[in-house]
Design a protein around this motif. Structure first.
Motif, short mmCIF file in Angstrom:
data_model
loop_
_atom_site.label_atom_id
_atom_site.label_comp_id
_atom_site.label_asym_id
_atom_site.label_seq_id
_atom_site.Cartn_x
_atom_site.Cartn_y
_atom_site.Cartn_z
N LEU A 12 8.56 -9.36 -5.59
CA LEU A 12 8.10 -8.97 -4.26
C LEU A 12 7.98 -7.45 -4.15
CD1 LEU A 12 7.28 -9.61 -1.40
CD2 LEU A 12 9.70 -9.80 -0.78
N ASP A 13 8.89 -6.72 -4.79
CA ASP A 13 8.79 -5.26 -4.80
C ASP A 13 7.50 -4.83 -5.50
OD1 ASP A 13 11.14 -4.86 -3.43
OD2 ASP A 13 12.36 -4.52 -5.24
N ARG A 14 7.15 -5.49 -6.61
CA ARG A 14 5.90 -5.17 -7.29
C ARG A 14 4.71 -5.43 -6.38
NH1 ARG A 14 8.30 -7.91 -11.68
NH2 ARG A 14 6.98 -9.75 -11.38
N LEU A 15 4.75 -6.55 -5.67
CA LEU A 15 3.66 -6.89 -4.76
C LEU A 15 3.54 -5.85 -3.66
CD1 LEU A 15 1.48 -8.95 -3.89
CD2 LEU A 15 3.27 -10.10 -2.55
N ARG A 16 4.65 -5.45 -3.10
CA ARG A 16 4.65 -4.46 -2.02
C ARG A 16 4.06 -3.14 -2.51
NH1 ARG A 16 9.56 -4.82 -1.16
NH2 ARG A 16 9.55 -6.40 0.49
N THR A 17 4.40 -2.77 -3.74
CA THR A 17 3.90 -1.51 -4.30
C THR A 17 2.40 -1.55 -4.53
OG1 THR A 17 6.03 -1.04 -5.37
CG2 THR A 17 4.08 0.05 -6.26
N VAL A 18 1.91 -2.67 -5.09
CA VAL A 18 0.49 -2.73 -5.44
C VAL A 18 -0.38 -2.85 -4.20
CG1 VAL A 18 0.15 -5.23 -5.73
CG2 VAL A 18 -1.05 -3.63 -7.21
N GLY A 20 0.23 -1.45 -1.24
CA GLY A 20 0.14 -0.06 -0.81
C GLY A 20 -0.80 0.15 0.35
N SER A 21 -1.81 0.97 0.13
CA SER A 21 -2.76 1.31 1.20
C SER A 21 -4.09 0.58 1.03
CB SER A 21 -3.00 2.83 1.19
OG SER A 21 -3.52 3.25 -0.06
N ARG A 90 -3.19 -11.24 9.64
CA ARG A 90 -3.72 -10.74 8.37
C ARG A 90 -3.29 -9.30 8.09
NH1 ARG A 90 -4.28 -15.34 8.20
NH2 ARG A 90 -6.09 -16.61 7.57
N ASP A 91 -2.43 -8.74 8.90
CA ASP A 91 -1.94 -7.38 8.68
C ASP A 91 -0.97 -7.38 7.50
OD1 ASP A 91 -0.38 -5.00 8.72
OD2 ASP A 91 -0.89 -4.69 10.82
N PRO A 92 -1.28 -6.67 6.41
CA PRO A 92 -0.41 -6.71 5.23
C PRO A 92 1.03 -6.31 5.52
CG PRO A 92 -2.52 -5.74 4.65
CD PRO A 92 -2.52 -5.90 6.15
N ALA A 93 1.24 -5.32 6.38
CA ALA A 93 2.60 -4.89 6.67
C ALA A 93 3.39 -5.99 7.37
CB ALA A 93 2.58 -3.63 7.54
#
Length: 274
Positions: A12-18, A20-21, A90-93
């Motif tokens: 999940l940390d990898r997913l959150r990083t990729v 990104g913006s 659909r907001d990624p955050a």
């Protein structure tokens, strides 16, 4: 199961990083953008929490219990369409926040539990707890790969994570009873097909297809088909992310055995949604 409890938050940390913006509307697959893809992964985590808690799925999406229980592999896309049509965020955050909360709850319930406890799953299957966790880990990794690829960013899929899909999820599903999950139209393959899987970092296992049903058996040294594979490559190949030609040309998926031509009819039954 301890390795899965560690691998899931790391993935999940990898997913959150990729993520990104990357804009939520960036196209990831033919039908899904970043927001859709994250909504799909988050919905699976939410369903897993409900399953482990013994709660119905209908409060998440009306009619979902019946749809999930009656679905085959080929109908998973219909489940996804219904779920994504109902869950509009659909907001990624926001979605990553929900996914984090549900994963924390899932891991809390799983710690100290018997990994072989079975839960009702797709198509009337019974899936062990460790298989449920391995499935979610694979969903995060495969769809993280989708997002990273679309954005031109690297994605690291650890071999141990991919191995868990075969060694924990798939063998656990077959051994516990997969219900109607692998049912398909048309007559079953006549005769018997014995396939031994030998992957790096994965215990070898043998599947037998007979009269349209699949079961595990003792490892067969001279099977009809011997599939030697790199777990990451085979995982991505079975989900349609890597072509069979590319997998074969790189030598990361090799087919041998006494009757290797029986692999295609075997894979018409033992298949995954792509």
């Amino acid at each position: 199961m301890d390795s899965l409890l560690t691998a899931l938050p790391t993935a999940l940390d990898r997913l959150r990083t990729v993520v990104g913006s990357i804009p939520s509307t960036r196209k990831v697959t033919r039908h899904w953008d970043v927001g859709d893809t994250l909504a799909h992964v988050a919905s699976i985590a939410a369903m897993d929490v409900a399953l482990l808690a013994g709660r119905p799925l209908d409060p998440l999406v009306p009619g979902l219990d019946e749809l999930v229980a009656g679905s085959t592999v080929d109908q998973v896309k219909d489940v996804n369409v219904k779920v994504l049509a109902h869950l509009r965020e659909r907001d990624p955050a926001v979605l990553l926040g929900r996914l984090t909360e549900d994963l924390d709850e899932l891991l809390r319930m799983a710690r100290g539990a018997d990994p072989r406890t079975v839960f009702p799953w797709l198509g009337g299957a019974d899936l062990p707890l460790d298989g449920l966790l391995a499935h979610l880990l694979n969903e995060i990794n495969v769809h993280g790969w989708d997002i990273a690829t679309a954005a031109g960013r690297p994605w690291h899929l650890p071999a141990a994570d991919a191995a868990a899909f075969f060694d924990v999820f798939f063998t656990g599903l077959v051994a516990s009873g997969y219900g109607k999950l692998l049912d398909h139209d048309g007559p079953p393959h006549p005769g018997k097909v014995v396939v031994t899987f030998r992957g790096s970092a994965v215990r070898p296992f043998t599947l037998v297809l007979e009269r349209g049903r699949v079961h595990l058996t003792e490892v067969v040294e001279r099977p009809d088909v011997r599939l030697t594979y790199d777990p990451v490559t085979l995982d991505l190949m079975l989900f349609g992310r890597v072509s069979r030609v590319r997998a074969a040309l790189t030598g990361k998926v090799r087919v041998g055995g006494r009757r290797p031509w029986l692999l295609p009819p075997f894979l018409r039954t033992v298949r995954l949604p792509s």
